[in-house]
Structures are given as structure tokens and as C-alpha cells.
Design a protein around this motif. Structure first.
Motif: not given
Length: 101
Positions: A22-40
């Protein structure tokens, strides 16, 4: 993340390691910030046999969005050998709880 195809984009099944394709975008535990979009952008999209599209945040920030632009068909179908259903999800984990948007 942007995926552009004139014909078909296909995510299918589970690898020998037990992980879904698949396609995945994730902000991990302890991280600060926004995840990226998935555009198809495609003619057709197939997500089958346990594959999935996912944006999530386990840290502080927003999960990205999943945007699908298809000129023909979009198909989510089937279960993978790992028991997961083919799907798309945007998940936020906040202070130990799950919020699905």
C-alpha cells in the motif's frame, strides 16, 4: 506523496514478511509535525487482498489526507493472508485513544 498514472494503480496483497502492500504516511510516536497527504491521480485504482492506504499520527500533529482522483474505477476488495481487509484510513492517536476522521 503523489502518484500519477494514466492507466491503473494497483496495490495487491501481503508480502512474505506479513506486511500489507500500500501507500503510507505516518507521524511517529514522540514526533511533532503534520503527515503528508497521499494523492493518487489515475484512470483506475485497485486496492485488493489486504492492501491499504493509510495516513496516521502517533505523535503531535495531523495525519495527512487521502485524495483519490480516478477517471474510471476505484475498487477496494478482499482480505489479506494477515487478516486485514483492503481499506483506506486516516487515524489520529491522542493521549492513548484512537480518533478516526
Amino acid at each position: 506523496m503523489k502518484i500519477n498514472a494514466t492507466d491503473t494503480v494497483r496495490f495487491d496483497g501481503v508480502g512474505s514478511n506479513g506486511f500489507s502492500s500500500g501507500a503510507f504516511s505516518r507521524v511517529s510516536t514522540g514526533a511533532v509535525g503534520n503527515g503528508s497527504d497521499i494523492q493518487i491521480n489515475t484512470g483506475s485504482l485497485e486496492v485488493t487482498n489486504g492492501a491499504f492506504l493509510s495516513t496516521s499520527t502517533l505523535g503531535e500533529g495531523n495525519a495527512g489526507r487521502i485524495k483519490i482522483n480516478a477517471t474510471d474505477t476505484v475498487r477496494f476488495d478482499g482480505f489479506g493472508s494477515n487478516g486485514f481487509i483492503s481499506s483506506a484510513s486516516r487515524l489520529h492517536y491522542l493521549f492513548g485513544s484512537l480518533l478516526q476522521r
